[in-house]
Motif scaffolding. Structure first.
Motif, PDB file in Angstrom:
ATOM      1  N   PRO A   1       0.733  -1.146   0.221  1.00  0.00           N
ATOM      2  CA  PRO A   1      -0.066  -0.050   0.058  1.00  0.00           C
ATOM      3  C   PRO A   1       1.015   1.486  -0.021  1.00  0.00           C
ATOM      4  O   PRO A   1       1.833   1.381   0.759  1.00  0.00           O
ATOM      5  N   PRO A   2       0.484   2.119  -0.806  1.00  0.00           N
ATOM      6  CA  PRO A   2       1.125   3.659  -0.734  1.00  0.00           C
ATOM      7  C   PRO A   2       1.014   4.209   0.522  1.00  0.00           C
ATOM      8  O   PRO A   2      -0.076   4.188   1.249  1.00  0.00           O
ATOM      9  N   ILE A   3       2.122   5.186   0.901  1.00  0.00           N
ATOM     10  CA  ILE A   3       1.960   5.965   2.174  1.00  0.00           C
ATOM     11  C   ILE A   3       2.144   7.322   1.753  1.00  0.00           C
ATOM     12  O   ILE A   3       2.854   7.787   0.669  1.00  0.00           O
ATOM     13  N   TYR A   4       1.167   8.143   2.371  1.00  0.00           N
ATOM     14  CA  TYR A   4       1.048   9.544   2.305  1.00  0.00           C
ATOM     15  C   TYR A   4       2.067  10.173   3.110  1.00  0.00           C
ATOM     16  O   TYR A   4       2.164   9.969   4.267  1.00  0.00           O
ATOM     17  N   LYS A   5       3.029  11.154   2.560  1.00  0.00           N
ATOM     18  CA  LYS A   5       4.006  11.874   3.356  1.00  0.00           C
ATOM     19  C   LYS A   5       3.981  13.036   3.474  1.00  0.00           C
ATOM     20  O   LYS A   5       4.865  13.727   3.666  1.00  0.00           O
TER      21      LYS A   5
ATOM     22  N   LYS B   1       3.199  11.632   8.587  1.00  0.00           N
ATOM     23  CA  LYS B   1       2.976  10.665   7.551  1.00  0.00           C
ATOM     24  C   LYS B   1       1.714   9.810   7.845  1.00  0.00           C
ATOM     25  O   LYS B   1       1.787   9.251   9.091  1.00  0.00           O
ATOM     26  N   THR B   2       0.975   9.254   6.781  1.00  0.00           N
ATOM     27  CA  THR B   2      -0.040   8.514   7.208  1.00  0.00           C
ATOM     28  C   THR B   2      -0.048   7.231   6.279  1.00  0.00           C
ATOM     29  O   THR B   2       0.444   7.421   5.010  1.00  0.00           O
ATOM     30  N   GLY B   3      -0.705   6.318   6.786  1.00  0.00           N
ATOM     31  CA  GLY B   3      -0.989   5.136   5.614  1.00  0.00           C
ATOM     32  C   GLY B   3      -2.550   4.486   6.204  1.00  0.00           C
ATOM     33  O   GLY B   3      -2.743   4.541   7.341  1.00  0.00           O
ATOM     34  N   PRO B   4      -3.167   3.871   5.112  1.00  0.00           N
ATOM     35  CA  PRO B   4      -2.632   3.866   3.721  1.00  0.00           C
ATOM     36  C   PRO B   4      -2.857   5.337   3.124  1.00  0.00           C
ATOM     37  O   PRO B   4      -3.471   6.409   3.855  1.00  0.00           O
TER      38      PRO B   4
ATOM     39  N   ASP C   1      -1.659 -13.512   2.189  1.00  0.00           N
ATOM     40  CA  ASP C   1      -2.200 -14.349   3.656  1.00  0.00           C
ATOM     41  C   ASP C   1      -1.891 -13.213   4.698  1.00  0.00           C
ATOM     42  O   ASP C   1      -2.670 -13.256   5.685  1.00  0.00           O
ATOM     43  N   LYS C   2      -0.840 -12.697   4.684  1.00  0.00           N
ATOM     44  CA  LYS C   2      -0.263 -11.523   5.488  1.00  0.00           C
ATOM     45  C   LYS C   2      -0.952 -10.276   5.553  1.00  0.00           C
ATOM     46  O   LYS C   2      -0.939  -9.671   6.658  1.00  0.00           O
ATOM     47  N   LEU C   3      -1.474  -9.853   4.521  1.00  0.00           N
ATOM     48  CA  LEU C   3      -1.923  -8.660   4.161  1.00  0.00           C
ATOM     49  C   LEU C   3      -3.227  -8.332   5.371  1.00  0.00           C
ATOM     50  O   LEU C   3      -4.119  -9.094   5.549  1.00  0.00           O
ATOM     51  N   LYS C   4      -3.079  -7.132   6.224  1.00  0.00           N
ATOM     52  CA  LYS C   4      -4.101  -6.792   6.957  1.00  0.00           C
ATOM     53  C   LYS C   4      -4.344  -5.380   6.514  1.00  0.00           C
ATOM     54  O   LYS C   4      -3.627  -4.737   5.875  1.00  0.00           O
ATOM     55  N   TYR C   5      -5.302  -4.592   7.260  1.00  0.00           N
ATOM     56  CA  TYR C   5      -5.759  -3.458   7.049  1.00  0.00           C
ATOM     57  C   TYR C   5      -5.774  -2.366   8.135  1.00  0.00           C
ATOM     58  O   TYR C   5      -7.035  -2.629   8.706  1.00  0.00           O
ATOM     59  N   PHE C   6      -5.178  -1.474   8.380  1.00  0.00           N
ATOM     60  CA  PHE C   6      -4.961  -0.673   9.449  1.00  0.00           C
ATOM     61  C   PHE C   6      -4.846   0.794   9.107  1.00  0.00           C
ATOM     62  O   PHE C   6      -4.319   0.999   7.629  1.00  0.00           O
ATOM     63  N   TYR C   7      -5.293   1.780  10.016  1.00  0.00           N
ATOM     64  CA  TYR C   7      -5.062   3.096   9.663  1.00  0.00           C
ATOM     65  C   TYR C   7      -3.446   3.456  10.616  1.00  0.00           C
ATOM     66  O   TYR C   7      -3.509   2.964  11.815  1.00  0.00           O
ATOM     67  N   SER C   8      -2.584   4.237   9.970  1.00  0.00           N
ATOM     68  CA  SER C   8      -1.340   4.172  10.800  1.00  0.00           C
ATOM     69  C   SER C   8      -0.845   5.647  10.538  1.00  0.00           C
ATOM     70  O   SER C   8      -1.314   6.426   9.571  1.00  0.00           O
ATOM     71  N   THR C   9      -0.129   6.100  11.340  1.00  0.00           N
ATOM     72  CA  THR C   9       0.593   7.289  11.266  1.00  0.00           C
ATOM     73  C   THR C   9       2.241   7.549  11.813  1.00  0.00           C
ATOM     74  O   THR C   9       2.338   6.535  12.723  1.00  0.00           O
ATOM     75  N   GLU C  10       3.003   8.215  11.370  1.00  0.00           N
ATOM     76  CA  GLU C  10       4.177   8.069  11.835  1.00  0.00           C
ATOM     77  C   GLU C  10       4.545   9.776  12.261  1.00  0.00           C
ATOM     78  O   GLU C  10       4.058  10.673  11.570  1.00  0.00           O
ATOM     79  N   ILE C  11       5.127   9.958  13.430  1.00  0.00           N
ATOM     80  CA  ILE C  11       4.883  11.388  14.185  1.00  0.00           C
ATOM     81  C   ILE C  11       6.479  11.549  14.594  1.00  0.00           C
ATOM     82  O   ILE C  11       7.069  10.759  15.449  1.00  0.00           O
ATOM     83  N   PRO C  12       7.055  12.610  14.286  1.00  0.00           N
ATOM     84  CA  PRO C  12       8.507  12.824  14.726  1.00  0.00           C
ATOM     85  C   PRO C  12       8.280  13.546  16.280  1.00  0.00           C
ATOM     86  O   PRO C  12       7.427  14.324  16.494  1.00  0.00           O
TER      87      PRO C  12
END
Length: 364
Positions: A197-201, A216-219, A303-314
């Motif tokens: 999945p693409p990541i938004y930066k 940054k956030t995903g997806p 089989d490993k693919l899952k679906y979450f909302y994610s974020t990365e914060i400095p």
């Protein structure tokens, strides 16, 4: 199964996975004071370059070699070692080959490669002097080689270009695209490729804000952009590079022009890998291990693919609740802390946006 890992800086990301697979780990490192040297089963301090790792691989009779190198300069030496070791000794090296590295480690060659395979990239020209400039301002000035924003300048005037040329004799000059920055990982092995999945930066800025300083956030959820287009384009690039390992690609999406632009591609582990893992459950570094032990396949990825909302914060220095062991795994964690002291980041995930907001509030 015995694997040789080259480079210790990223090894703590996968130590837990290597142990879970019952793999005997051998590691080479050129810096005797490097981090993570206490984690593998065996460590060999070797001179810089790939001859030392090659000799250790032969001496230890390893089954495969997994370079864990996150910077560009050594990649061509790794690629040459890969071709020699695979051809002469039959030991798989999970890394990109010479052609792929040569095309991706130089931004000018990458541009030509995009043109050749029909992938849209921002308009550009090679400048040998400021007077040759024909693109409209603002423009982005870059050197052919370099990573992490090094030697990149957003020029708003001819004076900015002239200032850039006081330091450099040549520049890759491309039009400044106003829009969304996107990163995506593609995994490739033995002719099989899968785009994660693409990541938004974040949005592009005239100031040239470094990605490490953005949330940054995903997806990726950008109005007007079809993520399938990003994945299809990334797959096309990787397929034409025809090599193994991790491909990390940067794109820009201009909502104004409704156009996706390919910016660059790297054949190494990348800075958005934690977000990718948090978003979809697939850890690209662990997949390198699976490639080495013969367990990588498109069906296994599915089989490993899952679906979450994610974020990365400095966050600078993290002072929140401690993650569970292993601390670099999302297997038993909803967040991971990474990066050096003073520049730490927290990557967190949840099953809904609301839950993610609550988790971020707790962590920060």
């Amino acid at each position: 199964m015995k694997l040789l890992f080259i480079g210790s800086r990223l090894y703590d990301d996968i130590d837990w996975y290597v142990r879970s697979k019952g793999i005997e780990s051998v590691l080479t490192e050129s810096n005797e004071n490097a981090i993570n040297l206490d984690l593998p089963d065996q460590v060999f301090i070797v001179p810089r370059g790939m001859d030392g790792p090659k000799q250790v691989a032969l001496m230890q009779k390893v089954d495969a070699i997994v370079p864990l190198i996150g910077i560009d300069p050594p990649l061509i030496d790794v690629a040459r070692m890969k071709e020699e070791v695979e051809e002469e000794y039959g030991i798989p090296v999970i890394a990109a080959g010479v052609r792929a590295v040569e095309l991706t480690s130089n931004k000018i060659k990458t541009k030509a490669f995009y043109d050749e395979i029909g992938v849209v990239t921002p308009n550009y020209q090679i400048l040998n002097s400021p007077e040759e400039l024909t693109l409209d301002f603002p423009v982005v000035l870059k050197q052919g080689e370099g990573q992490g924003g090094k030697d990149i300048k957003v020029a708003k005037s001819i004076e900015d270009v002239e200032e850039y040329f006081t330091e450099f004799d040549q520049a890759l000059c491309e039009e400044f695209v106003e829009g969304s920055e996107i990163s995506i990982e593609v995994l490739g092995f033995n002719g099989e490729y899968v785009a994660l999945p693409p990541i938004y930066k974040g949005e592009t800025t005239i100031e040239g804000t470094h990605p490490l300083n953005k949330v940054k956030t995903g997806p990726c959820m950008v109005s007007g952009l079809d993520n399938n287009l990003v994945q299809h384009t990334a797959y096309k690039v990787a397929k034409n590079l025809a090599s193994d390992g991790i491909f990390e690609m940067d794109f820009m999406y201009s909502a104004k022009k409704d156009q996706l632009y390919a910016i660059e591609v790297n054949t190494r582990p990348n800075g958005t890998r934690y977000l990718t893992t948090a978003t979809c459950g697939v850890n690209s570094l662990c997949e390198l291990v699976d490639m080495a032990i013969g367990e990588f396949s498109l069906s296994n990825i599915s089989d490993k693919l899952k679906y979450f909302y994610s974020t990365e914060i400095p966050i600078g220095n993290y002072e929140g609740p401690a993650p569970n062991e292993p601390v670099k795994s999302f297997e038993d964690n909803d967040f991971v802390v990474h990066g050096p002291a003073g520049y730490q980041r927290v990557t967190a995930r949840a099953e809904s946006k609301e839950e993610l907001e609550k988790l971020v509030d707790k962590l920060t």
